[in-house]
Scaffold this motif. Structure first.
Motif, mmCIF file in Angstrom:
data_model
loop_
_atom_site.group_PDB
_atom_site.id
_atom_site.type_symbol
_atom_site.label_atom_id
_atom_site.label_comp_id
_atom_site.label_asym_id
_atom_site.label_seq_id
_atom_site.Cartn_x
_atom_site.Cartn_y
_atom_site.Cartn_z
ATOM 1 N N LEU A 98 0.806 -1.217 0.000
ATOM 2 C CA LEU A 98 0.000 0.000 0.000
ATOM 3 C C LEU A 98 0.844 1.275 0.000
ATOM 4 O O LEU A 98 0.437 2.291 -0.569
ATOM 5 N N VAL A 99 2.023 1.252 0.592
ATOM 6 C CA VAL A 99 2.856 2.466 0.675
ATOM 7 C C VAL A 99 3.247 3.006 -0.705
ATOM 8 O O VAL A 99 3.067 4.203 -0.970
ATOM 9 N N PRO A 100 3.773 2.202 -1.629
ATOM 10 C CA PRO A 100 4.072 2.757 -2.956
ATOM 11 C C PRO A 100 2.831 3.270 -3.686
ATOM 12 O O PRO A 100 2.898 4.259 -4.410
ATOM 13 N N ILE A 101 1.694 2.621 -3.451
ATOM 14 C CA ILE A 101 0.445 3.071 -4.080
ATOM 15 C C ILE A 101 0.045 4.440 -3.534
ATOM 16 O O ILE A 101 -0.328 5.340 -4.290
ATOM 17 N N LEU A 102 0.136 4.618 -2.212
ATOM 18 C CA LEU A 102 -0.202 5.908 -1.605
ATOM 19 C C LEU A 102 0.744 7.016 -2.075
ATOM 20 O O LEU A 102 0.322 8.141 -2.330
ATOM 21 N N ALA A 103 2.029 6.692 -2.198
ATOM 22 C CA ALA A 103 2.991 7.680 -2.686
ATOM 23 C C ALA A 103 2.660 8.078 -4.127
ATOM 24 O O ALA A 103 2.729 9.261 -4.485
ATOM 25 N N ALA A 104 2.286 7.117 -4.940
ATOM 26 C CA ALA A 104 1.931 7.408 -6.336
ATOM 27 C C ALA A 104 0.657 8.249 -6.419
ATOM 28 O O ALA A 104 0.583 9.188 -7.220
ATOM 29 N N VAL A 105 -0.327 7.947 -5.590
ATOM 30 C CA VAL A 105 -1.566 8.732 -5.580
ATOM 31 C C VAL A 105 -1.271 10.173 -5.152
ATOM 32 O O VAL A 105 -1.822 11.128 -5.706
ATOM 33 N N TYR A 106 -0.394 10.327 -4.178
ATOM 34 C CA TYR A 106 0.011 11.666 -3.739
ATOM 35 C C TYR A 106 0.619 12.457 -4.891
ATOM 36 O O TYR A 106 0.259 13.612 -5.133
ATOM 37 N N VAL A 107 1.534 11.843 -5.616
ATOM 38 C CA VAL A 107 2.175 12.532 -6.745
ATOM 39 C C VAL A 107 1.164 12.814 -7.848
ATOM 40 O O VAL A 107 1.171 13.885 -8.461
#
Length: 166
Positions: free
Chosen positions: A90-99
């Motif tokens: 979930l962490v890489p997904i959340l970082a991508a959504v943020y960007v």
């Protein structure tokens, strides 16, 4: 009402454990020289905030559903190790959504028209893919070691405590 509070409390415990594991990784990076690109170093430093959010989500929504089906300490360790893996995904997904959403959020906060932010796309999409890839390769495998260990220990301890309290 009590179940909702308990789920949120469990979410905060999971988020705190995930944050500790992520901060431990940053400490290890300071002690052991690892060669990362500047981009990977930047996102490794940014990842703990996403780790906390991911831990809160996984702990609040999945903990009770998974742990209610577990009966032994060994099953608890496996289940919580799997929940820790969910946080890692979930962490890489959340970082991508943020960007991906950053130009829109910035437009809303600064009061600019939304069309100016939308003109930037698809560049933020490709940046989001790159960030997800960077976090998934530079952060997730190394943090996973500590996070899965913490999760397995927490699940084993929780089920062992439940077994003796019956």
């Amino acid at each position: 009402m009590r179940g909702w509070r308990q789920d949120v409390g469990t979410g905060f415990v999971a988020a705190s454990a995930a944050l500790i594991g992520s901060l431990f990784y940053l400490l290890v990076l300071e002690v052991i020289p690892v060669r990362f690109s500047a981009d990977a170093q930047y996102w490794a430093g940014y990842a703990p905030q996403f780790t906390f959010v991911a831990g809160l989500i996984v702990g609040s929504f999945l903990w009770r559903r998974v742990m209610s089906r577990v009966s032994t300490p060994e099953q608890g360790a496996i289940a919580c190790g799997a929940l820790a893996l969910c946080i890692l995904v979930l962490v890489p997904i959340l970082a991508a959504v943020y960007v991906l959403l950053f130009p829109i959020l910035l437009s809303v906060i600064t009061g600019q028209e939304l069309r100016y932010a939308l003109q930037l796309y698809p560049a933020p999409l490709w940046a989001a893919v790159g960030v997800a890839r960077t976090v998934a390769t530079a952060w997730s495998p190394l943090v996973g070691v500590s996070l899965v260990s913490i999760g397995a220990l927490a699940g084993w301890t929780y089920q062992r405590r439940c077994r003796f309290s019956r």
